[in-house]
Motif scaffolding. Sequence first.
Motif, PDB file in Angstrom:
ATOM      1  N   ARG A  41       0.879  -1.083   0.006  1.00 50.93           N
ATOM      2  CA  ARG A  41      -0.060   0.028   0.012  1.00 50.93           C
ATOM      3  C   ARG A  41       0.975   1.336  -0.049  1.00 50.93           C
ATOM      4  O   ARG A  41       0.560   2.238  -0.729  1.00 50.93           O
ATOM      5  CB  ARG A  41      -0.823  -0.012   1.213  1.00 50.93           C
ATOM      6  CG  ARG A  41      -1.654   1.168   1.374  1.00 50.93           C
ATOM      7  CD  ARG A  41      -3.150   1.066   2.028  1.00 50.93           C
ATOM      8  NE  ARG A  41      -3.891   2.173   2.186  1.00 50.93           N
ATOM      9  CZ  ARG A  41      -4.764   2.717   1.101  1.00 50.93           C
ATOM     10  NH1 ARG A  41      -4.954   1.946   0.170  1.00 50.93           N
ATOM     11  NH2 ARG A  41      -5.583   3.851   1.437  1.00 50.93           N
ATOM     12  N   GLY A  42       1.846   1.114   0.684  1.00 49.71           N
ATOM     13  CA  GLY A  42       2.932   2.407   0.861  1.00 49.71           C
ATOM     14  C   GLY A  42       3.479   3.034  -0.523  1.00 49.71           C
ATOM     15  O   GLY A  42       3.373   3.854  -0.970  1.00 49.71           O
ATOM     16  N   GLN A  43       3.888   1.557  -1.235  1.00 41.60           N
ATOM     17  CA  GLN A  43       4.383   1.783  -2.751  1.00 41.60           C
ATOM     18  C   GLN A  43       2.988   2.620  -3.543  1.00 41.60           C
ATOM     19  O   GLN A  43       3.250   3.274  -4.371  1.00 41.60           O
ATOM     20  CB  GLN A  43       4.810   0.433  -3.451  1.00 41.60           C
ATOM     21  CG  GLN A  43       5.189   0.671  -4.861  1.00 41.60           C
ATOM     22  CD  GLN A  43       6.182  -0.467  -5.418  1.00 41.60           C
ATOM     23  OE1 GLN A  43       5.766  -1.567  -4.664  1.00 41.60           O
ATOM     24  NE2 GLN A  43       6.693  -0.460  -6.319  1.00 41.60           N
ATOM     25  N   ASP A 141      -2.041   4.362   6.498  1.00 42.30           N
ATOM     26  CA  ASP A 141      -1.313   4.979   5.377  1.00 42.30           C
ATOM     27  C   ASP A 141       0.264   5.736   5.684  1.00 42.30           C
ATOM     28  O   ASP A 141       0.911   5.333   4.936  1.00 42.30           O
ATOM     29  CB  ASP A 141      -2.327   5.806   4.662  1.00 42.30           C
ATOM     30  CG  ASP A 141      -3.339   5.166   3.931  1.00 42.30           C
ATOM     31  OD1 ASP A 141      -3.306   3.967   3.796  1.00 42.30           O
ATOM     32  OD2 ASP A 141      -4.399   5.624   3.365  1.00 42.30           O
ATOM     33  N   ASP A 143       2.172   4.706   8.176  1.00 40.69           N
ATOM     34  CA  ASP A 143       2.840   3.639   8.335  1.00 40.69           C
ATOM     35  C   ASP A 143       3.274   2.791   7.197  1.00 40.69           C
ATOM     36  O   ASP A 143       4.394   2.401   6.898  1.00 40.69           O
ATOM     37  CB  ASP A 143       2.398   2.955   9.503  1.00 40.69           C
ATOM     38  CG  ASP A 143       2.588   3.252  10.871  1.00 40.69           C
ATOM     39  OD1 ASP A 143       3.151   4.327  10.970  1.00 40.69           O
ATOM     40  OD2 ASP A 143       2.596   2.484  11.839  1.00 40.69           O
ATOM     41  N   SER A 144       2.449   2.536   6.339  1.00 39.61           N
ATOM     42  CA  SER A 144       2.601   1.897   5.010  1.00 39.61           C
ATOM     43  C   SER A 144       3.569   2.863   4.318  1.00 39.61           C
ATOM     44  O   SER A 144       4.686   2.164   3.536  1.00 39.61           O
ATOM     45  CB  SER A 144       1.253   1.857   4.105  1.00 39.61           C
ATOM     46  OG  SER A 144       0.336   0.958   4.693  1.00 39.61           O
ATOM     47  N   ILE A 145       3.452   4.232   4.125  1.00 39.03           N
ATOM     48  CA  ILE A 145       4.277   4.801   3.450  1.00 39.03           C
ATOM     49  C   ILE A 145       5.783   4.562   3.731  1.00 39.03           C
ATOM     50  O   ILE A 145       6.912   4.729   3.473  1.00 39.03           O
ATOM     51  CB  ILE A 145       4.072   6.438   3.340  1.00 39.03           C
ATOM     52  CG1 ILE A 145       2.841   6.564   2.586  1.00 39.03           C
ATOM     53  CG2 ILE A 145       5.272   7.340   2.861  1.00 39.03           C
ATOM     54  CD1 ILE A 145       2.148   8.011   2.942  1.00 39.03           C
ATOM     55  N   GLN A 147       7.121   2.300   5.749  1.00 41.06           N
ATOM     56  CA  GLN A 147       7.440   0.887   5.480  1.00 41.06           C
ATOM     57  C   GLN A 147       7.997   0.972   4.072  1.00 41.06           C
ATOM     58  O   GLN A 147       8.938   0.136   3.565  1.00 41.06           O
ATOM     59  CB  GLN A 147       6.532  -0.282   5.654  1.00 41.06           C
ATOM     60  CG  GLN A 147       5.878  -0.487   6.897  1.00 41.06           C
ATOM     61  CD  GLN A 147       4.986  -1.353   7.149  1.00 41.06           C
ATOM     62  OE1 GLN A 147       4.732  -2.374   6.465  1.00 41.06           O
ATOM     63  NE2 GLN A 147       3.743  -1.079   8.026  1.00 41.06           N
ATOM     64  N   TYR A 148       7.424   1.367   3.102  1.00 42.85           N
ATOM     65  CA  TYR A 148       7.678   1.327   1.558  1.00 42.85           C
ATOM     66  C   TYR A 148       9.016   2.111   1.434  1.00 42.85           C
ATOM     67  O   TYR A 148      10.038   1.582   0.741  1.00 42.85           O
ATOM     68  CB  TYR A 148       6.791   2.110   0.769  1.00 42.85           C
ATOM     69  CG  TYR A 148       7.095   1.733  -0.699  1.00 42.85           C
ATOM     70  CD1 TYR A 148       7.715   0.823  -1.411  1.00 42.85           C
ATOM     71  CD2 TYR A 148       7.451   3.111  -1.430  1.00 42.85           C
ATOM     72  CE1 TYR A 148       8.159   0.577  -2.656  1.00 42.85           C
ATOM     73  CE2 TYR A 148       8.032   3.198  -2.474  1.00 42.85           C
ATOM     74  CZ  TYR A 148       8.497   1.967  -3.392  1.00 42.85           C
ATOM     75  OH  TYR A 148       8.922   1.938  -4.487  1.00 42.85           O
TER      76      TYR A 148
END
Length: 317
Positions: A41-43, A141, A143-145, A147-148
Amino acid sequence: MLLGSCAGDTGASATDSEGSSSSGDETGQDPLDAYRGTVERGQYLVDHVLMCGVCHTPTGDDGKPDMSLYLAGSRSYDFTDIDGTIITVNAENLTSHNPEGLGSWTDDQIRTALIKGIDDEHIAIYPIMPYPEYSLLTPEDVDSIIQYLRTVPPNDNVVAADFPHFDQQPPAPAVKDADVPHSTLPAGDPDFAAAERGRYIAATACLNCHTEQITPDVPDLAKAFAGGKTYTFIRGAPEQTSVNLTPDATGLADWSVADIEAALKTNLEKGTNRELCNTHPGGPDRLGGMTDADRHDVAVYLHTLPPVENGPFQCEP
């Protein structure tokens, strides 16, 4: 920057019971390592919603992104500050390199920069980086960013310092969710949920560029999405102006939901098939890479916004 599953799947609120902890040093969120959300989701958010590469990936001589420097920074922009000073702002290296990128940053330092506009040295970031709008992102969102970005291969590209050195204290204020307009659809309309999901995406991805300013990068939310914000990306070049996205005669009144979806996907103007403004990150590799569901939700939201008379505007004089 923006989203694998739809941004709208997480709802329009910027906080939730898990992520609104007041224990974060700077953000008011959980200061622990990024653990919510997913890399995928981060990507999606970075590459196809928030469009981080527009600023943080430099272009080659052909005008196309130089993917050998993916998210490695160095694109520069000139802006006139409130006191008339011309400031050159350079997009930072977001790769996992240490020390040129984010390799030495903690997750909470990245989180703080992303949604509060304060860097790892506690210096306020110039708000061309739309952290006032990114404050609306859900904790998942954010945290997803993070992580990516941890997975982006290190690149030792050295980014020049902003000139003259700029330290905006305090940072620009966060956009309040309550000030972002809702769809005009009644809650019982079959498309209401789609419009609300689209509102979340548009608020984080479109609001900054398509809203006039009260002061530099402080949006006039009485004219949200109504265009009129001006840009000068290269010193001496003509100003460019964002267009009105509301369903007013000065905006997109004669555009259907399908027309808006098609423009996001192809980056072509309705009726003429001309490319949209060169500052608009549409097309297959950019906003066109959003899921069909997300693109539809954004189109439904824009189509049902309260109309605002403003303009009409075109990219260049």
